[in-house]
Design a protein around this motif. Structure first.
Motif, mmCIF file in Angstrom:
data_model
loop_
_atom_site.group_PDB
_atom_site.id
_atom_site.type_symbol
_atom_site.label_atom_id
_atom_site.label_comp_id
_atom_site.label_asym_id
_atom_site.label_seq_id
_atom_site.Cartn_x
_atom_site.Cartn_y
_atom_site.Cartn_z
ATOM 1 N N ALA A 148 21.676 47.218 70.005
ATOM 2 C CA ALA A 148 21.896 48.167 68.899
ATOM 3 C C ALA A 148 23.374 48.434 68.600
ATOM 4 O O ALA A 148 23.792 48.346 67.438
ATOM 5 C CB ALA A 148 21.151 49.472 69.174
ATOM 6 N N PRO A 149 24.219 48.736 69.600
ATOM 7 C CA PRO A 149 25.627 49.034 69.286
ATOM 8 C C PRO A 149 26.427 47.829 68.797
ATOM 9 O O PRO A 149 27.542 47.993 68.317
ATOM 10 C CB PRO A 149 26.188 49.536 70.631
ATOM 11 N N MET A 195 18.948 54.556 57.213
ATOM 12 C CA MET A 195 20.210 54.522 57.942
ATOM 13 C C MET A 195 20.314 55.669 58.933
ATOM 14 O O MET A 195 20.775 55.488 60.066
ATOM 15 C CB MET A 195 21.376 54.550 56.961
ATOM 16 N N ASP A 196 19.869 56.842 58.539
ATOM 17 C CA ASP A 196 19.915 57.993 59.438
ATOM 18 C C ASP A 196 19.141 57.720 60.718
ATOM 19 O O ASP A 196 19.585 58.056 61.826
ATOM 20 C CB ASP A 196 19.327 59.230 58.745
ATOM 21 N N ARG A 197 17.973 57.107 60.572
ATOM 22 C CA ARG A 197 17.122 56.847 61.738
ATOM 23 C C ARG A 197 17.728 55.806 62.672
ATOM 24 O O ARG A 197 17.717 55.968 63.900
ATOM 25 C CB ARG A 197 15.730 56.391 61.281
ATOM 26 N N LEU A 198 18.281 54.730 62.107
ATOM 27 C CA LEU A 198 18.770 53.635 62.945
ATOM 28 C C LEU A 198 20.177 53.871 63.486
ATOM 29 O O LEU A 198 20.533 53.342 64.540
ATOM 30 C CB LEU A 198 18.713 52.322 62.166
ATOM 31 N N GLN A 199 20.980 54.650 62.769
ATOM 32 C CA GLN A 199 22.315 54.955 63.282
ATOM 33 C C GLN A 199 22.247 55.772 64.573
ATOM 34 O O GLN A 199 23.185 55.755 65.375
ATOM 35 C CB GLN A 199 23.146 55.670 62.213
ATOM 36 N N MET A 200 21.126 56.455 64.797
ATOM 37 C CA MET A 200 20.933 57.196 66.036
ATOM 38 C C MET A 200 20.910 56.271 67.249
ATOM 39 O O MET A 200 21.228 56.669 68.373
ATOM 40 C CB MET A 200 19.636 58.001 65.977
ATOM 41 N N PHE A 201 20.529 54.997 67.008
ATOM 42 C CA PHE A 201 20.490 54.018 68.102
ATOM 43 C C PHE A 201 21.836 53.313 68.275
ATOM 44 O O PHE A 201 22.001 52.508 69.191
ATOM 45 C CB PHE A 201 19.406 52.967 67.820
#
Length: 283
Positions: free
Chosen positions: A146-147, A169-175
């Motif tokens: 992910a990073p 984007m909000d959901r996946l940026q958390m990862f």
């Protein structure tokens, strides 16, 4: 002889144009390419070509790689996405190609722990269950992915469903996944949407970059696009950099990263791939 009515003449002209040898040849070629793409998806006959994106003030250092999807025909000939993507982007086949690119990208990231990689996707693939299942599977399998994964969404695609893109984007940026806005300046992104998107990276469209050292109009446009990206704390990338003069001008403008043939053509066998012998591919 009586003259044909205008409407009938126009209809006849359109029919003749449609059945002209050139148009029939183009239609046959497009049909063949679509058949090749379907076969490639069905039998996993695809690969990524990797192009370096370098740090502008230290071009010997690669910031990340861009993974460009290629499909193979039955003879092993490589077909760039530019030859078929326009025909499939509104179809389920386009969503499957996004899934294939994601699969190949995640495999490369898992096999190369130091790799950072950008992969194209369409906003139309948001909500496509097979794409999301693929991402979920790889994130569960290898949490280091992910990073190091950058998902690129082009500007035209993003503005079709801005609210959906923002939520995605909000959901996946958390990862820790990063997002890049591709082809910035080529579409019609409203500033209110641009503000809400919060992309991590913005990539200035190559039509404004190529030849910028000798083009005052493009120089001003890229300067303005760079200022917008910086205002929103985005890493600014210039695409299609092909000469030293353009690279130097872009660096002076404050561009963060550069991508283009001047720094390296896409290759399906980059130096960091074990046992690879570089093989260049068309962009």
């Amino acid at each position: 002889m009586a003259k044909k009515p205008k409407i009938e003449r126009q209809s006849t002209a359109r029919e003749n144009k449609r059945t002209s040898p050139l148009n029939l040849a183009v239609e046959a070629r497009d049909t063949d390419i679509m058949a090749i793409v379907r076969e490639a998806v069905m039998h996993d006959q695809a690969m990524l070509a990797y192009q370096p994106v370098v740090v502008a003030r230290d071009p010997g250092r690669v910031a990340f790689y861009k993974g460009l999807l290629r499909v193979l025909d039955s003879t092993g000939r490589v077909i760039p996405a530019s030859e078929f993507m326009g025909q499939v982007e509104n179809q389920d086949l386009g969503r499957e190609l996004d899934r294939v690119a994601l699969t190949l990208g995640c495999k490369a990231l898992s096999a190369n722990p130091s790799l950072r990689l950008a992969i194209n996707m369409s906003a139309r693939s948001i909500g496509y269950r097979r794409w999301q299942n693929t991402l979920d599977m790889w994130l569960s399998k290898d949490k280091s992915i992910a990073p190091r994964l950058i998902l690129e969404i082009n500007e035209e695609s993003a503005i079709l469903v801005p609210e959906l893109v923002v939520d995605f984007m909000d959901r996946l940026q958390m990862f820790g996944i990063c997002f890049a806005l591709d082809d910035f300046g080529a579409g019609q992104t409203a500033l209110r949407h641009f503000r809400d998107f919060l992309f991590d990276i913005v990539k200035i469209d190559g039509q404004f970059v190529r030849g910028i050292a000798d083009n005052p109009d493009n120089l001003m446009l890229v300067h303005l696009l760079t200022m917008i990206g910086k205002q929103f704390d985005m890493v600014v990338v210039a695409e299609k950099v092909e000469t030293e003069a353009d690279a130097q001008m872009l660096t002076k403008l404050g561009i963060d990263c550069l991508q283009g043939f001047y720094f390296g053509a896409p290759t399906t066998r980059p130096s960091w791939m074990p046992g690879a012998q570089p093989r260049q591919s068309r962009a």
